[in-house]
Design a protein around this motif. Structure first.
Motif, mmCIF file in Angstrom:
data_model
loop_
_atom_site.group_PDB
_atom_site.id
_atom_site.type_symbol
_atom_site.label_atom_id
_atom_site.label_comp_id
_atom_site.label_asym_id
_atom_site.label_seq_id
_atom_site.Cartn_x
_atom_site.Cartn_y
_atom_site.Cartn_z
ATOM 1 N N PHE A 16 83.770 45.949 48.663
ATOM 2 C CA PHE A 16 82.748 46.593 49.178
ATOM 3 C C PHE A 16 82.091 45.949 50.070
ATOM 4 C CE2 PHE A 16 84.433 48.964 45.641
ATOM 5 C CZ PHE A 16 84.674 50.342 46.140
ATOM 6 N N ASN A 17 81.355 46.578 51.303
ATOM 7 C CA ASN A 17 80.672 45.825 52.208
ATOM 8 C C ASN A 17 79.318 45.629 51.934
ATOM 9 O OD1 ASN A 17 79.152 48.283 52.476
ATOM 10 N ND2 ASN A 17 79.722 48.541 54.665
ATOM 11 N N GLY A 18 78.671 45.842 50.699
ATOM 12 C CA GLY A 18 77.575 45.532 49.997
ATOM 13 C C GLY A 18 76.480 46.302 50.449
ATOM 14 N N GLU A 19 76.826 47.315 51.362
ATOM 15 C CA GLU A 19 75.536 48.285 51.480
ATOM 16 C C GLU A 19 75.276 49.187 50.560
ATOM 17 O OE1 GLU A 19 75.777 49.196 55.913
ATOM 18 O OE2 GLU A 19 75.991 47.102 56.066
ATOM 19 N N SER A 20 73.987 49.742 50.494
ATOM 20 C CA SER A 20 73.947 50.931 49.405
ATOM 21 C C SER A 20 74.263 52.143 50.109
ATOM 22 C CB SER A 20 72.460 50.925 48.913
ATOM 23 O OG SER A 20 71.684 50.468 49.770
#
Ligand SMILES: Cc1cc2nc3c(=O)[nH]c(=O)nc-3n(C[C@H](O)[C@H](O)[C@H](O)COP(=O)(O)O)c2cc1C
Length: 263
Positions: A16-20
């Motif tokens: 995943f891109n790491g953003e919440s």
């Protein structure tokens, strides 16, 4: 994106891109959880939990999941109805997430239960049995690519080896009344891609069976039945699931699960 496109395109996402998640996405996911239905009964709870990765705690998925801070958690009781319902209900959420542009991955084995279950109370004999990350997909990690290859995630069994017409030797035509719904079932995810589902069509009724590959086989079938049912609904077809008292007796390794009578 309609539900057929979502079923065809969905794949497990482990990077995943790491953003919440945004507030809008969270609210859509809560709606999907609240709207998920099941005709099978049992006891299942679906929760969405967020971990503050910046605070330094990262729940363990043994290196399998990268860059996710939001996870679904499924409390499931230990009986057949609950397993079927868990598969059937959570797959509705998985498909909705995909339609929203979010990836997920059913996870039964590769997570550390105590990292996720910390402080959670589950009702009615439920226990945390499944988690799934949810978020925007990033490029596949090397671990993810290796896992997919090792499991053979991109290979589904042929339609003609799973679904039969009138007897257990005559393959069903994909163009028949239940052809598309069973084709969508065929594409469903299952634990280690085991695809335990089988079906026999007799007139207006589909009898579903499974080959017990693991403890998760019934839950896997719930996922497949969700795809089947969503396709019926998409095509405005009506029908109902029921337990037959006298299902056609199948090959020895097949266990009867449930039937579906279409209108
Ligand atoms: C009930 C269930 C449990 C699963 N458990 C795991 C798991 O513990 N770890 C993992 O990496 N993938 C897990 N998977 C993902 C499967 O390996 C994956 O769905 C399958 O290989 C098919 O690939 P696809 O989902 O990309 O179509 C699970 C899937 C299901 C349905």
């Amino acid at each position: 994106m309609n539900i057929i496109e979502a079923i065809k395109e969905r794949r497990s996402v482990r990077s995943f891109n790491g953003e919440s998640l945004s507030e809008v996405m969270k609210s859509e996911l809560y709606k999907a959880i609240a709207g998920a239905i099941s005709p099978f009964g049992g006891h299942v709870s679906i929760r969405l939990k967020e971990f503050d990765l910046k605070a330094g705690f990262k729940p363990s998925t043994y290196g399998m999941i990268k860059g996710a801070s939001s996870f679904f958690m499924l409390g499931i009781a230990d009986d057949e109805q609950s397993a079927l319902t868990a598969g059937f209900m959570f797959e509705q959420v998985v498909l909705k997430a995909w339609q929203l542009g979010l990836g997920t991955c059913w996870i039964a084995a590769t997570f550390k239960g105590t990292d996720f279950d910390n402080g959670e109370a589950w009702p009615d004999g439920e226990q945390l049995r499944i988690i799934s990350p949810v978020g925007v997909a990033a490029k596949k990690s090397v671990v993810e690519s290796i896992a997919r290859m090792a499991i053979g995630s991109d290979r589904r069994k042929a339609f003609s080896t799973l679904f039969f017409n009138k007897d257990f030797e005559t393959p069903l035509s994909p163009d028949s009344r239940f052809g598309q719904a069973l084709e969508m079932l065929r594409l469903a995810p299952s634990s280690t891609n085991s695809q335990p589902w089988r079906a026999l069509v007799v007139g207006d009724t589909v009898h579903f069976y499974y080959i017990q590959k693991s403890q998760l086989s019934v839950l896997d079938c719930g996922i497949g039945l969700c795809h089947f049912y969503e396709t019926e609904r998409f095509n405005s077809q009506k029908g109902e699931f029921f337990k037959s008292e006298n299902p056609p007796s199948a090959p020895k390794t097949w266990k009867y699960l449930v039937s579906y009578k279409g209108e």
